[in-house]
Scaffold this active site. Structure first.
Site, PDB file in Angstrom:
ATOM      1  CG  HIS A 209       7.084  54.507 -43.785  1.00 10.47           C
ATOM      2  ND1 HIS A 209       8.350  54.856 -44.174  1.00 10.47           N
ATOM      3  CD2 HIS A 209       6.796  53.358 -44.411  1.00 10.47           C
ATOM      4  CE1 HIS A 209       8.801  53.964 -45.032  1.00 10.47           C
ATOM      5  NE2 HIS A 209       7.893  53.033 -45.188  1.00 10.47           N
TER       6      HIS A 209
HETATM    7  C1  UD1 Z   1       3.460  50.919 -47.628  1.00  8.85           C
HETATM    8  C2  UD1 Z   1       4.237  49.621 -47.827  1.00  8.85           C
HETATM    9  C3  UD1 Z   1       5.657  49.784 -47.309  1.00  8.85           C
HETATM   10  C4  UD1 Z   1       6.314  50.987 -47.967  1.00  8.85           C
HETATM   11  C5  UD1 Z   1       5.458  52.233 -47.784  1.00  8.85           C
HETATM   12  C6  UD1 Z   1       6.051  53.384 -48.556  1.00  8.85           C
HETATM   13  C7  UD1 Z   1       3.090  47.451 -47.705  1.00  8.85           C
HETATM   14  C8  UD1 Z   1       2.826  46.285 -46.849  1.00  8.85           C
HETATM   15  N1  UD1 Z   1       3.621  48.527 -47.099  1.00  8.85           N
HETATM   16  O1  UD1 Z   1       3.402  51.182 -46.227  1.00  8.85           O
HETATM   17  O2  UD1 Z   1       6.404  48.617 -47.608  1.00  8.85           O
HETATM   18  O3  UD1 Z   1       7.571  51.172 -47.373  1.00  8.85           O
HETATM   19  O4  UD1 Z   1       4.142  51.969 -48.287  1.00  8.85           O
HETATM   20  O5  UD1 Z   1       5.601  54.607 -48.095  1.00  8.85           O
HETATM   21  O6  UD1 Z   1       2.822  47.413 -48.861  1.00  8.85           O
HETATM   22  N2  UD1 Z   1      -2.502  56.548 -45.757  1.00  8.85           N
HETATM   23  C9  UD1 Z   1      -3.040  57.770 -46.078  1.00  8.85           C
HETATM   24  N3  UD1 Z   1      -2.917  58.189 -47.377  1.00  8.85           N
HETATM   25  C10 UD1 Z   1      -2.303  57.472 -48.355  1.00  8.85           C
HETATM   26  C11 UD1 Z   1      -1.777  56.218 -48.005  1.00  8.85           C
HETATM   27  C12 UD1 Z   1      -1.880  55.779 -46.704  1.00  8.85           C
HETATM   28  O7  UD1 Z   1      -3.614  58.455 -45.245  1.00  8.85           O
HETATM   29  O8  UD1 Z   1      -2.235  57.935 -49.513  1.00  8.85           O
HETATM   30  C13 UD1 Z   1      -2.585  56.093 -44.339  1.00  8.85           C
HETATM   31  C14 UD1 Z   1      -3.786  55.215 -44.058  1.00  8.85           C
HETATM   32  O9  UD1 Z   1      -4.230  55.493 -42.760  1.00  8.85           O
HETATM   33  C15 UD1 Z   1      -3.201  53.830 -44.069  1.00  8.85           C
HETATM   34  C16 UD1 Z   1      -1.798  54.052 -43.540  1.00  8.85           C
HETATM   35  O10 UD1 Z   1      -1.415  55.333 -44.034  1.00  8.85           O
HETATM   36  O11 UD1 Z   1      -3.941  52.929 -43.282  1.00  8.85           O
HETATM   37  C17 UD1 Z   1      -0.800  52.991 -44.007  1.00  8.85           C
HETATM   38  O12 UD1 Z   1      -0.803  52.897 -45.425  1.00  8.85           O
HETATM   39  P1  UD1 Z   1      -0.400  51.535 -46.173  1.00  8.85           P
HETATM   40  O13 UD1 Z   1      -0.394  51.768 -47.629  1.00  8.85           O
HETATM   41  O14 UD1 Z   1      -1.216  50.395 -45.678  1.00  8.85           O
HETATM   42  O15 UD1 Z   1       1.039  51.246 -45.650  1.00  8.85           O
HETATM   43  P2  UD1 Z   1       2.328  52.165 -45.616  1.00  8.85           P
HETATM   44  O16 UD1 Z   1       2.693  52.359 -44.192  1.00  8.85           O
HETATM   45  O17 UD1 Z   1       2.140  53.370 -46.468  1.00  8.85           O
HETATM   46  N1  UDP Z   2      10.376  60.771 -50.391  1.00  7.00           N
HETATM   47  C1  UDP Z   2       9.844  61.920 -50.978  1.00  7.00           C
HETATM   48  N2  UDP Z   2       9.250  62.857 -50.170  1.00  7.00           N
HETATM   49  C2  UDP Z   2       9.173  62.704 -48.824  1.00  7.00           C
HETATM   50  C3  UDP Z   2       9.737  61.553 -48.237  1.00  7.00           C
HETATM   51  C4  UDP Z   2      10.314  60.603 -49.049  1.00  7.00           C
HETATM   52  O1  UDP Z   2       9.921  62.093 -52.184  1.00  7.00           O
HETATM   53  O2  UDP Z   2       8.628  63.593 -48.153  1.00  7.00           O
HETATM   54  C5  UDP Z   2      10.984  59.738 -51.255  1.00  7.00           C
HETATM   55  C6  UDP Z   2      12.410  59.379 -50.944  1.00  7.00           C
HETATM   56  O3  UDP Z   2      13.282  60.222 -51.671  1.00  7.00           O
HETATM   57  C7  UDP Z   2      12.502  57.930 -51.376  1.00  7.00           C
HETATM   58  C8  UDP Z   2      11.096  57.407 -51.208  1.00  7.00           C
HETATM   59  O4  UDP Z   2      10.261  58.546 -51.048  1.00  7.00           O
HETATM   60  O5  UDP Z   2      12.842  57.810 -52.746  1.00  7.00           O
HETATM   61  C9  UDP Z   2      11.024  56.520 -50.011  1.00  7.00           C
HETATM   62  O6  UDP Z   2       9.699  56.198 -49.766  1.00  7.00           O
HETATM   63  P1  UDP Z   2       9.210  55.576 -48.404  1.00  7.00           P
HETATM   64  O7  UDP Z   2      10.159  55.940 -47.334  1.00  7.00           O
HETATM   65  O8  UDP Z   2       7.787  55.964 -48.269  1.00  7.00           O
HETATM   66  O9  UDP Z   2       9.212  54.020 -48.701  1.00  7.00           O
HETATM   67  P2  UDP Z   2      10.337  52.874 -48.595  1.00  7.00           P
HETATM   68  O10 UDP Z   2      11.484  53.257 -49.404  1.00  7.00           O
HETATM   69  O11 UDP Z   2      10.651  52.703 -47.151  1.00  7.00           O
HETATM   70  O12 UDP Z   2       9.629  51.670 -49.104  1.00  7.00           O
END
Ligand code: UD1
Ligand code: UDP
Length: 440
Positions: A209
């Protein structure tokens, strides 16, 4: 004592859960503030249920948007809640925008900030997360740090060692506790059956992601080209909403979805996901948390990045950085699948993130600081502090703690030969080069 917790995304909920649990066990007052950055039930609500933690007291509902907009809205919402709730400490976790917003707002209100998972550095300032980590650490008052390596990052940035607490990572607490629950509930068999995969032998769990991978078409295509060739594996891909959107926008989703060895599914709940990863032969990911969970669960991990703020996993031998490079992904994946000795070495890598008691250590440190009145932030009266920095080679037996008492000093950096090490209270300084500050 009242502890406020700011969280907003899936990994923050998972890694804060053991802390919320510990606060409840000890009967302390708390308030949970959800920024609403993640809002799909698969990315948020389901985790409060799975991890058995109380629902947030507040939700700011910031939703998706640019960094500036998200962070600004979060700051406004968090400020209002903190002015109302008046907590003694605000805990933030990791490196998301919530960490930046929570730490900035609380520190400006003179409320102590505790950064859980502090001190991590990728040294890559193109990552939004690196900027969030650095800014949050600059505003923090107590640092709960997974490893000595990360603590040394903070010492090198000039943070007092008295504020550093090496606790391990709360992800280990979450992992151990919930894998046990999953097994007891029989979720193991159930969740694997739900995946509907004929051959459960060669499972590769894939997550990605990171903006630098999934928003960049060339990198995404390079990763996909590698995945296409891993036909010996059953690739299970619980897809992050960001990735689904960009794959669709680039017109790549359908092609990937049609491949019989790739199973694209919705994001899984924590229990199901733990079962899946612990049954995998290999994890391919750009997730931060998953690099830690892989080494905790003894599963080899290939990280789809060129750098990591979790270098301990690489030096321990459990993690290999393959970037978005097709050849590197394929060579390493095939080696893990075909070379049992190589795979076993990766599996046996020592977990650097502790024994699963990070949450208890964190709350112990906070309770002690509160009892001693240390959470009250006051303006210092000693303006000469920074003029009293000294350096010396110690040529007698003395511990860090006793040196500080004798010299009325604070030990800062310690070098054993040319290696910087962490100055624990009982470390014997004989033969070491140290820098220290003298109090007036
Ligand atoms: C965010 C964090 C990242 C973390 C990740 C965990 C920041 C800068 N980024 O990234 O560090 O590793 O979360 O997963 O804080 N969206 C949905 N539904 C949701 C949430 C998001 O559809 O519930 C989609 C939207 O199109 C959104 C995109 O995902 O624009 C990105 O979401 P965003 O929360 O901005 O960043 P993440 O990539 O999730
Ligand atoms: N995770 C989960 N379900 C999924 C994918 C990930 O529960 O389908 C959990 C995973 O075990 C880990 C956390 O989500 O604890 C990681 O989240 P993510 O990769 O979104 O964020 P990051 O750690 O990179 O910030």
């Amino acid at each position: 004592m009242k502890i406020a917790i700011v969280l907003g995304t899936r990994p923050e909920i998972i890694k804060m859960a053991p802390i919320i649990d510990e606060i409840e066990k000890r009967g302390l007052d708390s308030c949970i503030i959800h920024t609403g950055q993640h809002y799909d039930k698969e990315m948020s609500d389901n985790f409060f249920k799975d991890l058995e933690i109380k629902s947030p007291d507040y939700n700011i509902h910031v939703g998706s948007g640019s960094h500036g907009k998200q962070t600004g809205l979060m700051m406004q919402g968090i400020e209002e809640v903190l002015l109302d709730e008046k907590p003694d400490i605000v805990l933030v976790q990791g490196d998301t925008n919530a960490v930046l917003a929570g730490a900035l707002v609380a520190s400006k209100l003179h409320i102590a900030v505790g950064h859980v998972e502090a001190g991590l550095r990728s040294f890559d300032i193109t990552m939004p997360e690196e900027l969030n980590r650095m800014a949050a650490d600059a505003c923090s008052f107590m640092y709960f740090i997974p490893t000595k390596e990360s603590a040394i990052n903070l010492l090198a940035e000039g943070i007092s060692r008295k504020k550093l607490f090496i606790t391990g990572n709360t992800v280990v607490d979450a992992c151990f506790r919930h894998l046990e629950i999953a097994k007891k509930l029989g979720i193991q068999e159930e969740s694997l059956a739900n995946l509907n995969i004929a051959d459960m032998d060669n499972i590769l769990t894939l997550t990605m992601h990171r903006a630098e991978n999934v928003d960049d078409k060339d990198r995404l295509i390079s990763i996909i080209e590698a995945l296409k060739q891993l036909t010996d594996m059953n690739i299970v891909f619980p897809i992050h909403p960001r990735t689904k959107k960009t794959l669709e926008n680039f017109g790549l989703f359908e092609e990937l979805n049609e491949l019989s060895h790739i199973h694209i599914i919705k994001p899984l709940g924590y229990l199901d996901f733990l079962v899946l990863t612990s049954c995998s032969s290999l994890i391919l990911t750009d997730s931060g948390g998953l690099q830690e969970e892989a080494i905790t669960l003894d599963v080899p991990v290939l990280t789809l990045r060129y750098n990591t703020e979790r270098p301990e996993t690489v030096s321990a031998g459990g993690n290999i950085l393959v970037g978005a490079n097709k050849k590197s992904i394929l060579d390493n994946a095939n080696k893990i699948i075909n070379d049992a000795e190589f795979a076993n070495k990766m599996k046996n890598a020592e977990n650097p993130y502790g024994d699963g008691d990070a949450a208890a250590k964190t709350i112990d440190a906070i309770e002690e600081a509160y009892d001693k009145g240390l959470l009250n932030i006051e303006s210092p009266e000693n303006i000469m502090h920074s003029f009293n920095r000294r350096m010396m080679k110690v040529n007698y037996d003395i511990s860090v703690e006793n040196f500080e008492k004798d010299e009325n000093a604070l030990v800062h950096l310690v070098f054993d030969g040319d290696e910087m090490i962490f100055p624990e209270d009982d470390l014997n300084l004989k033969g070491m080069m140290i820098s220290y500050d003298i109090y007036q």
